[in-house]
Design an enzyme around this catalytic site. Structure first.
Site, PDB file in Angstrom:
ATOM      1  N   TYR A   1       0.846  -1.194   0.000  1.00 15.80           N
ATOM      2  CA  TYR A   1       0.000   0.000   0.000  1.00 15.80           C
ATOM      3  C   TYR A   1       0.876   1.237   0.000  1.00 15.80           C
ATOM      4  O   TYR A   1       2.039   1.205   0.377  1.00 15.80           O
ATOM      5  CB  TYR A   1      -0.949   0.005   1.212  1.00 15.80           C
ATOM      6  N   CYS A   2       0.287   2.354  -0.450  1.00 18.52           N
ATOM      7  CA  CYS A   2       0.961   3.654  -0.397  1.00 18.52           C
ATOM      8  C   CYS A   2      -0.114   4.728  -0.266  1.00 18.52           C
ATOM      9  O   CYS A   2      -1.260   4.410   0.068  1.00 18.52           O
ATOM     10  CB  CYS A   2       1.848   3.874  -1.622  1.00 18.52           C
ATOM     11  N   THR A   3       0.211   5.971  -0.515  1.00 21.12           N
ATOM     12  CA  THR A   3      -0.736   7.063  -0.259  1.00 21.12           C
ATOM     13  C   THR A   3      -1.946   7.005  -1.180  1.00 21.12           C
ATOM     14  O   THR A   3      -3.087   7.001  -0.720  1.00 21.12           O
ATOM     15  CB  THR A   3      -0.041   8.430  -0.424  1.00 21.12           C
TER      16      THR A   3
ATOM     17  N   GLY B   1      -1.728   5.022  -4.408  1.00 21.99           N
ATOM     18  CA  GLY B   1      -1.656   3.858  -5.280  1.00 21.99           C
ATOM     19  C   GLY B   1      -0.576   3.889  -6.334  1.00 21.99           C
ATOM     20  O   GLY B   1      -0.212   2.845  -6.885  1.00 21.99           O
TER      21      GLY B   1
ATOM     22  N   ILE C   1      -4.165   4.631   0.682  1.00 16.75           N
ATOM     23  CA  ILE C   1      -4.739   4.956   1.988  1.00 16.75           C
ATOM     24  C   ILE C   1      -5.908   5.926   1.844  1.00 16.75           C
ATOM     25  O   ILE C   1      -6.908   5.829   2.571  1.00 16.75           O
ATOM     26  CB  ILE C   1      -3.657   5.574   2.895  1.00 16.75           C
TER      27      ILE C   1
END
Length: 356
Positions: free
Chosen positions: A198-200, A202, A227
């Site tokens: 996951y990241c901020t 995508g 997220i």
């Protein structure tokens, strides 16, 4: 025709206050083949400047990466313009959880070699052979599976203030630093474990998932929309929120609160705190975590040395700043020798990883 900003950040801030209109903070990305990024950049600037769009947008041959704000009353026109561009039609827009009319104060559209600095040679693997995209509900199920390795693809200063429970959080300064470290440290589990990232929003996982499939990981997943969209889905569907703390964002807000948990500490006194600030000394501008008490005591500076500098006349400060390049050194907050409090050592998954 004017294809650059003519107003300073302060002048733009005053205009936003005077207008008194709500703005939406939005991010999106799309990998695509853009033949002439400069012409495309100019086209976007003309169209978006007319709609009072502000933000930081990167354009490259491989696509577009955008973080911006737009007046709420112009959103439909902005969306219509995106839909008029073939590869951006119906692109997923990540709309911020917490809005701030001053999240961006200039329109900056820059042509780059890549829309995210990953250090990869894209000719060596198929960037379209991506991992499986999952929504919030399936993501929650996956990360409770003992056969899952959950990896935070963000940098240390992002994961420090917020991350998913049980996530592996690489202690790195940049995205490109994390790619090989993750591959090396998890190489024994390419066949038997699910790699969930996951990241901020995508975009980092989009490239990383293709890279790790190329490197031999058999089960690769990524959180669709990152997220930002996870938080929106959790609220809309009444799901359990498994994210702790704040989500770091790259605009004037610096973060969005996702849960009430405070999982980090003031870098000067060690008290629980998750408020990122930049040192008031413009020649330093170090990004670090500072509580209100230390901010008052230190005049919003990271060190006594910087405190002494900001007490000098502005003209003297300008002279001291000449020739100084801050670059990405401003993000080395947890490693800066001027900060008294250091994050206590965690039990590492490996020499390069911390698992929370």
């Amino acid at each position: 025709m004017q294809l650059y900003n003519t107003l300073s950040a302060k002048e733009r801030e005053a205009l936003i206050e005077e207008a008194g209109k709500d703005r939406l903070t939005i991010s999106f990305y799309r990998y695509a083949h853009i033949g002439n990024p400069q012409i495309f950049r100019n086209h976007l600037f003309v169209a978006w400047d007319a709609l009072d769009v502000l933000g930081r947008i990167y354009v490259a041959h491989e696509g577009i990466n955008a973080q911006l704000s737009v007046p709420a009353e112009n959103f439909d026109a902005f969306k219509a313009h995106l839909d008029s561009i073939s590869f951006l039609e119906n692109v997923r827009l990540n709309i911020a959880i917490e809005h701030d009319n001053k999240s961006f104060l200039k329109l900056k559209i820059k042509v780059r070699d890549k829309i995210v600095a990953d250090g990869l040679n894209d000719d060596t693997f198929d960037v379209t052979d991506k991992g499986i995209h999952v929504g919030a509900e399936q993501f929650n199920e996956l990360i409770e599976d003992p056969d899952t390795l959950l990896v935070d693809m963000r940098n240390h200063y992002e994961s420090e203030i917020g991350h998913f429970k049980n996530a592996i959080t690489p202690d790195v300064d940049t995205f490109r630093d994390s790619l090989d470290i993750i591959e090396q440290q998890l190489s024994d589990h390419k066949e038997d474990k699910k790699l969930v990232m996951y990241c901020t929003g995508g975009i980092r996982c989009e490239k990383a998932s293709a890279y790790y499939r190329h490197k031999g990981f058999k089960q690769v997943y990524q959180l669709e929309g990152g997220i930002i969209d996870y938080t929106r889905q959790v609220k809309a569907k009444g799901l359990e929120n498994k994210f702790m703390g704040k989500n770091f964002v790259f605009d004037q807000r610096r973060s969005e609160r996702i849960s009430d948990d405070i999982i980090s500490n003031c870098h000067q006194c060690g008290e629980p705190c998750d408020t990122h600030v930049n040192c008031a000394n413009e020649a330093c501008h170090l990004l670090f975590i500072q509580c209100e008490s230390c901010a008052e005591k230190m005049d919003h500076c990271c060190s006594h040395e910087c405190q002494e500098v900001i007490a000098l006349p502005e003209e003297v400060q300008k002279e001291l700043r000449k020739g100084i390049s801050k670059s990405n050194k401003i993000f080395k907050k947890g490693r800066s020798e001027v900060l008294v409090y250091k994050k206590p050592p965690q039990e590492p998954v490996s020499n390069s990883f911390t698992s929370h």
